[in-house]
Design a protein around this motif. Sequence first.
Motif, PDB file in Angstrom:
ATOM      1  N   ARG A 174       0.815  -1.202   0.000  1.00 36.45           N
ATOM      2  CA  ARG A 174       0.000   0.000   0.000  1.00 36.45           C
ATOM      3  C   ARG A 174       0.857   1.264   0.000  1.00 36.45           C
ATOM      4  N   LYS A 175       0.341   2.313  -0.613  1.00 33.48           N
ATOM      5  CA  LYS A 175       0.913   3.667  -0.580  1.00 33.48           C
ATOM      6  C   LYS A 175       2.413   3.665  -0.866  1.00 33.48           C
ATOM      7  N   PHE A 176       2.788   2.997  -1.961  1.00 36.41           N
ATOM      8  CA  PHE A 176       4.211   2.904  -2.296  1.00 36.41           C
ATOM      9  C   PHE A 176       4.800   4.296  -2.490  1.00 36.41           C
ATOM     10  N   THR A 177       5.748   4.660  -1.622  1.00 35.50           N
ATOM     11  CA  THR A 177       6.359   5.986  -1.653  1.00 35.50           C
ATOM     12  C   THR A 177       7.840   5.862  -1.327  1.00 35.50           C
ATOM     13  N   ALA A 178       8.656   6.470  -2.159  1.00 40.32           N
ATOM     14  CA  ALA A 178      10.098   6.528  -1.904  1.00 40.32           C
ATOM     15  C   ALA A 178      10.632   7.803  -2.530  1.00 40.32           C
ATOM     16  N   ALA A 179      11.623   8.402  -1.888  1.00 42.49           N
ATOM     17  CA  ALA A 179      12.212   9.620  -2.435  1.00 42.49           C
ATOM     18  C   ALA A 179      12.737   9.371  -3.846  1.00 42.49           C
ATOM     19  N   THR A 180      13.358   8.239  -4.036  1.00 48.54           N
ATOM     20  CA  THR A 180      13.770   7.760  -5.358  1.00 48.54           C
ATOM     21  C   THR A 180      13.538   6.268  -5.383  1.00 48.54           C
ATOM     22  N   MET A 181      13.395   5.722  -6.565  1.00 49.24           N
ATOM     23  CA  MET A 181      13.171   4.284  -6.653  1.00 49.24           C
ATOM     24  C   MET A 181      14.381   3.514  -6.126  1.00 49.24           C
ATOM     25  N   SER A 182      15.537   4.086  -6.265  1.00 50.18           N
ATOM     26  CA  SER A 182      16.736   3.418  -5.754  1.00 50.18           C
ATOM     27  C   SER A 182      16.744   3.378  -4.228  1.00 50.18           C
ATOM     28  N   ALA A 183      15.918   4.249  -3.580  1.00 52.22           N
ATOM     29  CA  ALA A 183      15.836   4.256  -2.119  1.00 52.22           C
ATOM     30  C   ALA A 183      14.810   3.253  -1.589  1.00 52.22           C
ATOM     31  N   ALA A 184      14.058   2.654  -2.482  1.00 45.33           N
ATOM     32  CA  ALA A 184      13.037   1.693  -2.062  1.00 45.33           C
ATOM     33  C   ALA A 184      13.683   0.445  -1.466  1.00 45.33           C
ATOM     34  N   THR A 185      12.989  -0.168  -0.532  1.00 46.27           N
ATOM     35  CA  THR A 185      13.475  -1.391   0.099  1.00 46.27           C
ATOM     36  C   THR A 185      13.750  -2.462  -0.947  1.00 46.27           C
ATOM     37  N   ASP A 186      14.880  -3.124  -0.831  1.00 42.29           N
ATOM     38  CA  ASP A 186      15.231  -4.201  -1.753  1.00 42.29           C
ATOM     39  C   ASP A 186      14.617  -5.493  -1.234  1.00 42.29           C
ATOM     40  N   LEU A 187      13.517  -5.899  -1.850  1.00 40.70           N
ATOM     41  CA  LEU A 187      12.816  -7.102  -1.407  1.00 40.70           C
ATOM     42  C   LEU A 187      13.628  -8.365  -1.675  1.00 40.70           C
ATOM     43  N   ARG A 188      14.573  -8.289  -2.610  1.00 42.36           N
ATOM     44  CA  ARG A 188      15.393  -9.457  -2.938  1.00 42.36           C
ATOM     45  C   ARG A 188      16.321  -9.849  -1.782  1.00 42.36           C
ATOM     46  N   THR A 189      16.424  -8.993  -0.783  1.00 41.57           N
ATOM     47  CA  THR A 189      17.298  -9.291   0.361  1.00 41.57           C
ATOM     48  C   THR A 189      16.529  -9.896   1.531  1.00 41.57           C
ATOM     49  N   LYS A 190      15.244 -10.137   1.380  1.00 39.47           N
ATOM     50  CA  LYS A 190      14.402 -10.508   2.518  1.00 39.47           C
ATOM     51  C   LYS A 190      14.344 -12.014   2.801  1.00 39.47           C
ATOM     52  N   LEU A 191      15.009 -12.826   1.995  1.00 41.64           N
ATOM     53  CA  LEU A 191      15.090 -14.274   2.251  1.00 41.64           C
ATOM     54  C   LEU A 191      13.706 -14.898   2.427  1.00 41.64           C
ATOM     55  N   SER A 192      12.768 -14.448   1.610  1.00 39.41           N
ATOM     56  CA  SER A 192      11.373 -14.897   1.745  1.00 39.41           C
ATOM     57  C   SER A 192      10.828 -15.332   0.388  1.00 39.41           C
ATOM     58  N   PRO A 193      11.207 -16.522  -0.066  1.00 38.39           N
ATOM     59  CA  PRO A 193      10.891 -16.943  -1.434  1.00 38.39           C
ATOM     60  C   PRO A 193       9.427 -17.282  -1.700  1.00 38.39           C
ATOM     61  N   ASN A 194       8.610 -17.410  -0.666  1.00 40.13           N
ATOM     62  CA  ASN A 194       7.193 -17.688  -0.900  1.00 40.13           C
ATOM     63  C   ASN A 194       6.325 -16.437  -0.841  1.00 40.13           C
ATOM     64  N   ILE A 195       6.970 -15.270  -0.742  1.00 41.92           N
ATOM     65  CA  ILE A 195       6.245 -14.013  -0.568  1.00 41.92           C
ATOM     66  C   ILE A 195       6.511 -13.079  -1.751  1.00 41.92           C
ATOM     67  N   SER A 196       5.454 -12.456  -2.269  1.00 44.75           N
ATOM     68  CA  SER A 196       5.574 -11.413  -3.288  1.00 44.75           C
ATOM     69  C   SER A 196       4.757 -10.204  -2.840  1.00 44.75           C
ATOM     70  N   VAL A 197       5.201  -9.014  -3.264  1.00 46.71           N
ATOM     71  CA  VAL A 197       4.527  -7.774  -2.872  1.00 46.71           C
ATOM     72  C   VAL A 197       4.027  -7.063  -4.126  1.00 46.71           C
ATOM     73  N   MET A 198       2.722  -6.864  -4.199  1.00 43.62           N
ATOM     74  CA  MET A 198       2.068  -6.196  -5.323  1.00 43.62           C
ATOM     75  C   MET A 198       1.913  -4.714  -5.015  1.00 43.62           C
ATOM     76  N   ILE A 199       2.385  -3.837  -5.921  1.00 44.85           N
ATOM     77  CA  ILE A 199       2.348  -2.395  -5.636  1.00 44.85           C
ATOM     78  C   ILE A 199       1.616  -1.592  -6.712  1.00 44.85           C
ATOM     79  N   SER A 200       0.863  -2.243  -7.604  1.00 44.81           N
ATOM     80  CA  SER A 200       0.178  -1.530  -8.695  1.00 44.81           C
ATOM     81  C   SER A 200      -1.335  -1.572  -8.551  1.00 44.81           C
ATOM     82  N   ARG A 201      -1.982  -0.683  -9.275  1.00 46.97           N
ATOM     83  CA  ARG A 201      -3.441  -0.704  -9.397  1.00 46.97           C
ATOM     84  C   ARG A 201      -3.821  -0.049 -10.721  1.00 46.97           C
ATOM     85  N   ASP A 202      -5.065  -0.224 -11.105  1.00 44.14           N
ATOM     86  CA  ASP A 202      -5.605   0.401 -12.303  1.00 44.14           C
ATOM     87  C   ASP A 202      -5.966   1.854 -11.968  1.00 44.14           C
TER      88      ASP A 202
END
Length: 411
Positions: A174-202
């Motif tokens: 929800r409410k995806f916000t970052a000063a820059t996209m490069s500042a966004a949390t790197d989900l690839r570092t979370k060691l959670s292979p069964n989890i995905s995060v959806m950040i889009s909508r129509d």
Amino acid sequence: MARPNVTITKLNGGLGGTVTSKDGVSLLVISVDSTAYALGSSSYTGIQLSDFESQGFTKAKDLSNNVLVWEHIKDFYTLAPAGTELHVLVIPATTTFTQLFTVANANYLALQTYLTSKKSLIKLLGVALNPSAAETAPTAGISADLIAAIPLAQAFADNEFAKFRPIDMLLEGRKFTAATMSAATDLRTKLSPNISVMISRDGARQAELVASGHTGSANYAAVGFALGRLAGISVQVNIGRRKDGAIGWTNAHLSAGQQVVLLSDADLDALSDKGYLFVTQDTGQEGFFFNDDPTCAALDNDYCYITRNRVINKAARIARQVYVQELLDEVSVDKDTGELSALTIKTFEDAIKTAIEDQMIEIGEADAIDVYINPDQNVLANSTIEILIQIQPKGYARFLNVKLKLVNPNT
């Protein structure tokens, strides 16, 4: 001799109809701040949108309670065909992602109890929130609550796998916000292979909600839509496969309202590299598509993509079904060595090979299976048989490098 005749045989299968697969059975967990829904109810189940409307999930109720419940269910059936089984579990709006996946929390127990009651029927789990409190804009793309919840959700998934109920999860970013996209949390570092995060909508649909007076739609991501897409495709199919056509959106947004088409290629690449699931547009092609099927795991993890999880999870369910039939049955051992007999090994290998080939390989969900059982196992002493099953998944054309040049046939 019979009379000359013309024989006509009626064939079946030419219309391409399919039997709905159980691989897409999904559970959507939604929090609401309303007495209009029975919290923790186990009765909300259907195979089409009208089934849920008859149980009280309506567009009008969404608006009057300023929540998105019908909306997510409607989104699910936008891409999942009618006949796809969906379960809905409603929890209190005060519930956070972290609380939902904290052991001993009441909502954790409600979710666990529900999955237990359905045995291994549920294959996909989506979580969407309608928070009762105002949301603070994150500084790292997604909320601190969601960041903290991801490894907890993975622990929950690990526990479900250990109980022979493997699941894959989509969480609402929800409410995806970052000063820059490069500042966004790197989900690839979370060691959670069964989890995905959806950040889009129509974006166009969200504008309709706002115009109707729905103020609670400001920060949502279309988890129900992504869940429906996964539920409607085979386990080996990438959620973003271009050959399946555009998803029908006309103006993709991130969940805080940023238009995807206004983001730079560098921004979109950064989001994709960091493992976010979102909707994007390809240069030179009409319509919008999911970017890929990332999970919250590094690229050197075998399960860094949803497809790989769904394939191995299906194989795990089949293996469980095959070998649970062998429990406490007698097995032969070699009279001279005490090792497993060749006949025993062949029986155990053939059983799983046949099942995987019939239920996965023959329908294109995997390419090959190999089974190895070491005969040097002292089953007389420990009553244990170790079996190695190796599944060869499909490869995916994520990058196509094309070399193009002009030529003169006269040189």
